[in-house]
Design a protein around this motif. Structure first.
Motif, PDB file in Angstrom:
ATOM      1  N   PRO A 100      -1.241  20.416 -13.383  1.00 34.72           N
ATOM      2  CA  PRO A 100      -2.573  19.834 -13.518  1.00 34.72           C
ATOM      3  C   PRO A 100      -3.631  20.916 -13.320  1.00 34.72           C
ATOM      4  O   PRO A 100      -3.384  21.940 -12.680  1.00 34.72           O
ATOM      5  N   ASP A 101      -4.806  20.678 -13.888  1.00 32.65           N
ATOM      6  CA  ASP A 101      -5.884  21.677 -13.820  1.00 32.65           C
ATOM      7  C   ASP A 101      -6.274  22.038 -12.397  1.00 32.65           C
ATOM      8  O   ASP A 101      -6.682  23.157 -12.124  1.00 32.65           O
ATOM      9  N   TYR A 102      -6.170  21.081 -11.476  1.00 29.13           N
ATOM     10  CA  TYR A 102      -6.587  21.338 -10.098  1.00 29.13           C
ATOM     11  C   TYR A 102      -5.580  22.184  -9.307  1.00 29.13           C
ATOM     12  O   TYR A 102      -5.894  22.689  -8.245  1.00 29.13           O
ATOM     13  N   MET A 103      -4.380  22.327  -9.828  1.00 28.60           N
ATOM     14  CA  MET A 103      -3.345  23.104  -9.121  1.00 28.60           C
ATOM     15  C   MET A 103      -3.709  24.582  -9.158  1.00 28.60           C
ATOM     16  O   MET A 103      -3.993  25.132 -10.221  1.00 28.60           O
ATOM     17  N   PRO A 104      -3.744  25.250  -7.983  1.00 32.32           N
ATOM     18  CA  PRO A 104      -4.075  26.679  -7.985  1.00 32.32           C
ATOM     19  C   PRO A 104      -3.002  27.502  -8.707  1.00 32.32           C
ATOM     20  O   PRO A 104      -1.860  27.071  -8.851  1.00 32.32           O
ATOM     21  N   LYS A 105      -3.398  28.662  -9.130  1.00 38.00           N
ATOM     22  CA  LYS A 105      -2.464  29.562  -9.807  1.00 38.00           C
ATOM     23  C   LYS A 105      -1.355  29.979  -8.845  1.00 38.00           C
ATOM     24  O   LYS A 105      -1.552  30.017  -7.621  1.00 38.00           O
ATOM     25  N   LEU A 106      -0.228  30.316  -9.415  1.00 37.51           N
ATOM     26  CA  LEU A 106       0.947  30.737  -8.644  1.00 37.51           C
ATOM     27  C   LEU A 106       0.606  31.851  -7.657  1.00 37.51           C
ATOM     28  O   LEU A 106       1.031  31.821  -6.501  1.00 37.51           O
ATOM     29  N   SER A 107      -0.180  32.800  -8.092  1.00 37.09           N
ATOM     30  CA  SER A 107      -0.536  33.934  -7.227  1.00 37.09           C
ATOM     31  C   SER A 107      -1.335  33.501  -5.997  1.00 37.09           C
ATOM     32  O   SER A 107      -1.386  34.214  -5.005  1.00 37.09           O
ATOM     33  N   ARG A 108      -1.937  32.332  -6.044  1.00 32.93           N
ATOM     34  CA  ARG A 108      -2.735  31.829  -4.915  1.00 32.93           C
ATOM     35  C   ARG A 108      -1.907  31.091  -3.874  1.00 32.93           C
ATOM     36  O   ARG A 108      -2.295  31.030  -2.718  1.00 32.93           O
ATOM     37  N   TRP A 109      -0.796  30.459  -4.303  1.00 27.83           N
ATOM     38  CA  TRP A 109      -0.038  29.665  -3.330  1.00 27.83           C
ATOM     39  C   TRP A 109       1.300  30.275  -2.919  1.00 27.83           C
ATOM     40  O   TRP A 109       1.882  29.860  -1.932  1.00 27.83           O
ATOM     41  N   ALA A 110       1.787  31.265  -3.625  1.00 24.67           N
ATOM     42  CA  ALA A 110       3.075  31.870  -3.275  1.00 24.67           C
ATOM     43  C   ALA A 110       2.886  32.841  -2.110  1.00 24.67           C
ATOM     44  O   ALA A 110       2.634  34.021  -2.304  1.00 24.67           O
ATOM     45  N   ARG A 111       2.989  32.331  -0.866  1.00 22.38           N
ATOM     46  CA  ARG A 111       2.708  33.146   0.316  1.00 22.38           C
ATOM     47  C   ARG A 111       3.944  33.477   1.148  1.00 22.38           C
ATOM     48  O   ARG A 111       4.007  34.503   1.789  1.00 22.38           O
ATOM     49  N   TYR A 112       4.902  32.546   1.196  1.00 22.42           N
ATOM     50  CA  TYR A 112       6.058  32.717   2.071  1.00 22.42           C
ATOM     51  C   TYR A 112       7.357  32.579   1.284  1.00 22.42           C
ATOM     52  O   TYR A 112       7.474  31.701   0.441  1.00 22.42           O
ATOM     53  N   GLY A 113       8.287  33.454   1.590  1.00 27.55           N
ATOM     54  CA  GLY A 113       9.622  33.332   1.031  1.00 27.55           C
ATOM     55  C   GLY A 113      10.563  32.850   2.124  1.00 27.55           C
ATOM     56  O   GLY A 113      10.464  33.282   3.268  1.00 27.55           O
ATOM     57  N   LEU A 114      11.450  31.921   1.765  1.00 23.63           N
ATOM     58  CA  LEU A 114      12.450  31.437   2.712  1.00 23.63           C
ATOM     59  C   LEU A 114      13.809  31.905   2.232  1.00 23.63           C
ATOM     60  O   LEU A 114      14.178  31.678   1.080  1.00 23.63           O
ATOM     61  N   TYR A 115      14.547  32.560   3.126  1.00 19.76           N
ATOM     62  CA  TYR A 115      15.841  33.144   2.789  1.00 19.76           C
ATOM     63  C   TYR A 115      16.939  32.497   3.623  1.00 19.76           C
ATOM     64  O   TYR A 115      16.753  32.270   4.812  1.00 19.76           O
ATOM     65  N   ARG A 116      18.062  32.229   2.983  1.00 21.45           N
ATOM     66  CA  ARG A 116      19.256  31.794   3.711  1.00 21.45           C
ATOM     67  C   ARG A 116      20.107  33.043   3.907  1.00 21.45           C
ATOM     68  O   ARG A 116      20.456  33.726   2.957  1.00 21.45           O
ATOM     69  N   VAL A 117      20.383  33.346   5.170  1.00 24.41           N
ATOM     70  CA  VAL A 117      21.139  34.544   5.530  1.00 24.41           C
ATOM     71  C   VAL A 117      22.484  34.088   6.070  1.00 24.41           C
ATOM     72  O   VAL A 117      22.546  33.316   7.025  1.00 24.41           O
ATOM     73  N   GLU A 118      23.564  34.564   5.457  1.00 22.39           N
ATOM     74  CA  GLU A 118      24.905  34.178   5.877  1.00 22.39           C
ATOM     75  C   GLU A 118      25.672  35.403   6.350  1.00 22.39           C
ATOM     76  O   GLU A 118      25.589  36.471   5.749  1.00 22.39           O
ATOM     77  N   GLY A 119      26.392  35.202   7.426  1.00 17.49           N
ATOM     78  CA  GLY A 119      27.197  36.278   7.985  1.00 17.49           C
ATOM     79  C   GLY A 119      28.167  35.737   9.001  1.00 17.49           C
ATOM     80  O   GLY A 119      28.327  34.521   9.151  1.00 17.49           O
ATOM     81  N   ALA A 120      28.802  36.645   9.721  1.00 13.74           N
ATOM     82  CA  ALA A 120      29.805  36.247  10.718  1.00 13.74           C
ATOM     83  C   ALA A 120      29.198  35.381  11.820  1.00 13.74           C
ATOM     84  O   ALA A 120      29.873  34.555  12.420  1.00 13.74           O
ATOM     85  N   GLY A 121      27.903  35.543  12.078  1.00 17.53           N
ATOM     86  CA  GLY A 121      27.233  34.769  13.116  1.00 17.53           C
ATOM     87  C   GLY A 121      26.790  33.387  12.657  1.00 17.53           C
ATOM     88  O   GLY A 121      26.148  32.667  13.397  1.00 17.53           O
ATOM     89  N   GLY A 122      27.115  33.024  11.424  1.00 14.55           N
ATOM     90  CA  GLY A 122      26.733  31.723  10.898  1.00 14.55           C
ATOM     91  C   GLY A 122      25.689  31.854   9.801  1.00 14.55           C
ATOM     92  O   GLY A 122      25.540  32.904   9.175  1.00 14.55           O
ATOM     93  N   SER A 123      24.969  30.787   9.594  1.00 13.18           N
ATOM     94  CA  SER A 123      23.949  30.736   8.558  1.00 13.18           C
ATOM     95  C   SER A 123      22.576  30.521   9.218  1.00 13.18           C
ATOM     96  O   SER A 123      22.443  29.680  10.101  1.00 13.18           O
ATOM     97  N   PHE A 124      21.596  31.305   8.811  1.00  9.70           N
ATOM     98  CA  PHE A 124      20.249  31.229   9.365  1.00  9.70           C
ATOM     99  C   PHE A 124      19.251  31.092   8.229  1.00  9.70           C
ATOM    100  O   PHE A 124      19.514  31.527   7.112  1.00  9.70           O
ATOM    101  N   HIS A 125      18.086  30.549   8.516  1.00  7.97           N
ATOM    102  CA  HIS A 125      16.974  30.573   7.582  1.00  7.97           C
ATOM    103  C   HIS A 125      15.929  31.525   8.141  1.00  7.97           C
ATOM    104  O   HIS A 125      15.587  31.461   9.318  1.00  7.97           O
ATOM    105  N   LEU A 126      15.448  32.399   7.287  1.00  2.83           N
ATOM    106  CA  LEU A 126      14.499  33.426   7.657  1.00  2.83           C
ATOM    107  C   LEU A 126      13.267  33.298   6.767  1.00  2.83           C
ATOM    108  O   LEU A 126      13.383  33.297   5.541  1.00  2.83           O
ATOM    109  N   CYS A 127      12.096  33.191   7.369  1.00  2.00           N
ATOM    110  CA  CYS A 127      10.834  33.084   6.648  1.00  2.00           C
ATOM    111  C   CYS A 127      10.096  34.419   6.737  1.00  2.00           C
ATOM    112  O   CYS A 127      10.079  35.045   7.795  1.00  2.00           O
ATOM    113  N   LEU A 128       9.493  34.807   5.628  1.00  2.00           N
ATOM    114  CA  LEU A 128       8.836  36.106   5.546  1.00  2.00           C
ATOM    115  C   LEU A 128       7.600  35.984   4.663  1.00  2.00           C
ATOM    116  O   LEU A 128       7.648  35.321   3.628  1.00  2.00           O
ATOM    117  N   ARG A 129       6.497  36.603   5.071  1.00  2.00           N
ATOM    118  CA  ARG A 129       5.321  36.650   4.185  1.00  2.00           C
ATOM    119  C   ARG A 129       5.670  37.517   2.987  1.00  2.00           C
ATOM    120  O   ARG A 129       6.233  38.603   3.144  1.00  2.00           O
TER     121      ARG A 129
END
Length: 195
Positions: A100-129
Motif C-alpha cells: 500500500p502507498d502508506y507502507m514505508p520503503k524497505l530501506s526505512r523499516w529493515a533495521r534488525y536481522g534475526l538469526y538462528r544459530v545452531e551448534g553443540a550448545g543448542g539453538s539460539f536466536h540472535l538479533c543484530l542491527r
C-alpha cells in the motif's frame, strides 16, 4: 506506479553467492517475470529495485526481501512462477505482495536481522542491527555467543528482517539475545524488554 515486496529464501549452495551475485540473479529473474518494471533513467537503465541489507557470505536465509517498482499490478502467481523458473538452485521466491502507498520503503523499516544459530550448545536466536546505524558485525556477535555459552557454531540462518525489536519478541517469544555493538555485550531481550 506500484511497489511489489518480494520475499525469497537463499539456501544450500546459494548461501555462498555474494550480495552482488544475488542482486544480479534476482534482477535477471525480475526482467524475465513478465511484469511491467520501472527502470532508472540514464545511459544504462536498471530495474528500479532495492534490497534488504546484505546477508553475510555463507549465511542462509529463510526470509530475505527486495522491493521493486512496476507500472501496474501484475499477476502475482504468474510472476512468482516465472521468477522461480529463472532463479538458480537455492534461490526461490516465497511470496509477492503489492505494498500500500502508506507502507514505508524497505530501506526505512529493515533495521534488525534475526538469526538462528545452531551448534553443540543448542539453538539460539540472535538479533543484530543491520541498518548501518550502530549495526554490528555478525562475526563479532557469533564470537560473543560462543564465548558466553562455550559452544561452537555449526549453522547460521537469517530467519527474518524486522522494523523493531518488539516485532521480534511477538514472533519469537522464546529466548532471543540482542548484540550491542557499542559495548560488545549480549542482552536477553525478554528480561530487558524489547525497546
Amino acid at each position: 506506479m506500484k511497489r511489489i515486496l518480494v520475499k525469497y529464501y537463499k539456501k544450500g549452495d546459494a548461501a555462498y553467492l555474494s550480495h552482488r551475485e544475488t542482486m544480479r540473479a534476482m534482477e535477471r529473474a525480475l526482467r524475465r517475470s513478465g511484469a511491467d518494471l520501472v527502470y532508472t533513467s540514464g545511459f544504462h537503465p536498471r530495474v528500479k529495485v532495492s534490497f534488504a541489507p546484505a546477508l553475510p557470505l555463507g549465511v542462509s536465509a529463510e526470509a530475505e526481501y527486495l522491493e521493486v517498482a512496476v507500472e501496474r499490478e501484475p499477476d502475482l502467481v504468474d510472476m512468482t512462477r516465472r521468477m522461480n523458473e529463472a532463479l538458480p538452485e537455492g534461490l526461490r521466491v516465497v511470496s509477492l505482495q503489492v505494498l500500500p502507498d502508506y507502507m514505508p520503503k524497505l530501506s526505512r523499516w529493515a533495521r534488525y536481522g534475526l538469526y538462528r544459530v545452531e551448534g553443540a550448545g543448542g539453538s539460539f536466536h540472535l538479533c543484530l542491527r543491520i541498518d548501518g546505524e550502530g549495526g554490528g558485525r555478525l562475526r563479532d556477535a557469533l564470537q560473543k555467543l560462543e564465548d558466553r555459552f562455550g559452544a561452537g557454531v555449526d549453522a547460521v540462518t537469517r530467519v527474518g528482517i524486522y522494523a523493531s525489536r518488539d516485532e521480534i519478541l511477538e514472533e519469537y517469544p522464546d529466548k532471543v539475545y540482542f548484540y550491542h555493538t557499542e559495548n560488545g555485550e549480549l542482552e536477553n531481550m525478554e528480561e530487558s524488554g524489547a525497546g
